[in-house]
Design a protein around this motif. Sequence first.
Motif, short mmCIF file in Angstrom:
data_model
loop_
_atom_site.label_atom_id
_atom_site.label_comp_id
_atom_site.label_asym_id
_atom_site.label_seq_id
_atom_site.Cartn_x
_atom_site.Cartn_y
_atom_site.Cartn_z
N SER A 19 3.51 -6.00 6.58
CA SER A 19 4.27 -4.83 6.14
C SER A 19 4.23 -4.66 4.62
N ARG A 20 4.20 -5.76 3.87
CA ARG A 20 4.19 -5.63 2.41
C ARG A 20 2.90 -5.02 1.89
N HIS A 21 1.86 -4.93 2.76
CA HIS A 21 0.57 -4.38 2.33
C HIS A 21 0.29 -3.00 2.92
N TYR A 22 1.23 -2.42 3.66
CA TYR A 22 0.99 -1.09 4.26
C TYR A 22 0.53 -0.09 3.20
N ALA A 23 1.31 0.04 2.15
CA ALA A 23 0.99 1.05 1.13
C ALA A 23 -0.32 0.73 0.43
N ASP A 24 -0.59 -0.57 0.21
CA ASP A 24 -1.84 -0.97 -0.44
C ASP A 24 -3.05 -0.55 0.39
N VAL A 25 -2.97 -0.75 1.71
CA VAL A 25 -4.10 -0.40 2.58
C VAL A 25 -4.33 1.10 2.57
N LEU A 26 -3.27 1.88 2.65
CA LEU A 26 -3.43 3.34 2.63
C LEU A 26 -3.97 3.82 1.29
N ASP A 27 -3.49 3.21 0.20
CA ASP A 27 -4.01 3.58 -1.12
C ASP A 27 -5.49 3.25 -1.22
N ALA A 28 -5.88 2.09 -0.71
CA ALA A 28 -7.30 1.71 -0.72
C ALA A 28 -8.12 2.66 0.13
N ALA A 29 -7.58 3.09 1.27
CA ALA A 29 -8.29 4.02 2.15
C ALA A 29 -8.54 5.35 1.44
N PHE A 46 6.31 -3.39 19.48
CA PHE A 46 6.73 -3.08 20.84
C PHE A 46 7.91 -2.11 20.88
N GLY A 47 8.55 -1.86 19.74
CA GLY A 47 9.57 -0.82 19.70
C GLY A 47 8.94 0.56 19.89
N ALA A 48 9.76 1.52 20.32
CA ALA A 48 9.22 2.84 20.66
C ALA A 48 8.81 3.66 19.45
N GLY A 49 9.45 3.44 18.31
CA GLY A 49 9.15 4.27 17.15
C GLY A 49 9.63 3.61 15.87
N GLY A 50 9.95 4.44 14.87
CA GLY A 50 10.44 3.92 13.61
C GLY A 50 9.34 3.72 12.59
N PRO A 51 9.70 3.19 11.41
CA PRO A 51 8.75 3.02 10.31
C PRO A 51 7.51 2.20 10.67
N PRO A 52 7.62 1.10 11.44
CA PRO A 52 6.39 0.35 11.74
C PRO A 52 5.32 1.22 12.40
N HIS A 53 5.72 2.09 13.33
CA HIS A 53 4.75 2.95 14.00
C HIS A 53 4.25 4.06 13.09
N ARG A 54 5.09 4.56 12.21
CA ARG A 54 4.61 5.59 11.28
C ARG A 54 3.54 5.01 10.37
N TRP A 55 3.77 3.80 9.86
CA TRP A 55 2.77 3.16 9.02
C TRP A 55 1.50 2.87 9.80
N LEU A 56 1.65 2.26 11.00
CA LEU A 56 0.48 1.86 11.76
C LEU A 56 -0.34 3.07 12.19
N THR A 57 0.31 4.15 12.55
CA THR A 57 -0.41 5.36 12.93
C THR A 57 -1.24 5.89 11.75
N ALA A 58 -0.64 5.88 10.57
CA ALA A 58 -1.37 6.36 9.39
C ALA A 58 -2.56 5.45 9.07
N ILE A 59 -2.36 4.14 9.16
CA ILE A 59 -3.43 3.19 8.85
C ILE A 59 -4.54 3.27 9.89
N ALA A 60 -4.16 3.44 11.17
CA ALA A 60 -5.15 3.51 12.24
C ALA A 60 -6.08 4.71 12.11
N ASP A 61 -5.68 5.71 11.34
CA ASP A 61 -6.56 6.85 11.08
C ASP A 61 -7.74 6.46 10.19
N HIS A 62 -7.61 5.34 9.48
CA HIS A 62 -8.64 4.93 8.52
C HIS A 62 -9.32 3.61 8.86
N VAL A 63 -8.62 2.74 9.59
CA VAL A 63 -9.07 1.35 9.75
C VAL A 63 -9.05 0.97 11.22
N PRO A 64 -10.14 0.46 11.79
CA PRO A 64 -10.10 -0.05 13.16
C PRO A 64 -9.09 -1.20 13.28
#
Length: 286
Positions: A19-29, A46-64
Amino acid sequence: MSVPPLHSLPPRAGIGLRSRHYADVLDAAERGAAPAWAEVHPQNYFGAGGPPHRWLTAIADHVPLSFHSVGLSLGSAGGVDADELEALAALCDRYDPAMVSDHLSWSNGPQDKFPDLLPIPYTNAALDHFSGEVARVQDRLGRSILIENPSRYLAYAKSDWDEAQFLHELCRRSGCRLLLDINNVDVSAFNLGLDPAPWIDAFDPALVGELHVAGHAVKDDEMGGLIAIDDHGSAVRGGCWDLLARFLRRAGPKPVLVEWDTDVPEYEILIAESAKANALIEAVDA
């Protein structure tokens, strides 16, 4: 037996996504410099939503993504944790990861969940049971998975197979493939008093879909000796890099993950470690 398809990752170095690297990965992308792929522990999502999924969805657009599960407990006598499997299947449907893996281990008892990945004996009975549970998971997910070799601190008194033979036969029976953790071989060999080089050489590269490297600690075992602890809390040791290079010379380019799960460093340090892995991959791809 009908074996589900196996997906694949780029044969480059990936990083464990924290989680501490979410923003770094998106900035690098955004700068065109994202890591080739990222591994996540699906249990963290495994939670239905919230910040973890918002971050992961954004990262998954750029990174397998590679889903590295720690909760199926494939080796437990009672079988795979059904709730974990359903949650993992739902998450796979949501993100369609490039790879899914779990461990040659167990962590559930009849009444308890243990916070560790406990090794199984390399016996015929364990192989029969584990093969069936892997097939069950693959049928539910509709894909083949990777199984990771464990880090070991003691050896069981009785074995019918050595580790590589056991895992090769598991692949033959179930259609899974292997996640070869180089650091786990290094740790296990140290603790069992064995040479890690022939251990690494025993694995068939054709069955290996992903590789891991990590740091480990060496500490007093309180009995006058030393023990290697698989803590993923430091830079990769030189011996582990040497073993990775040894395997890649035989196997050719493979996806390699740099694991760093405790005392997680700044993003730049993690990327520098992945650059070392990429240099070894490029050396055999020349």
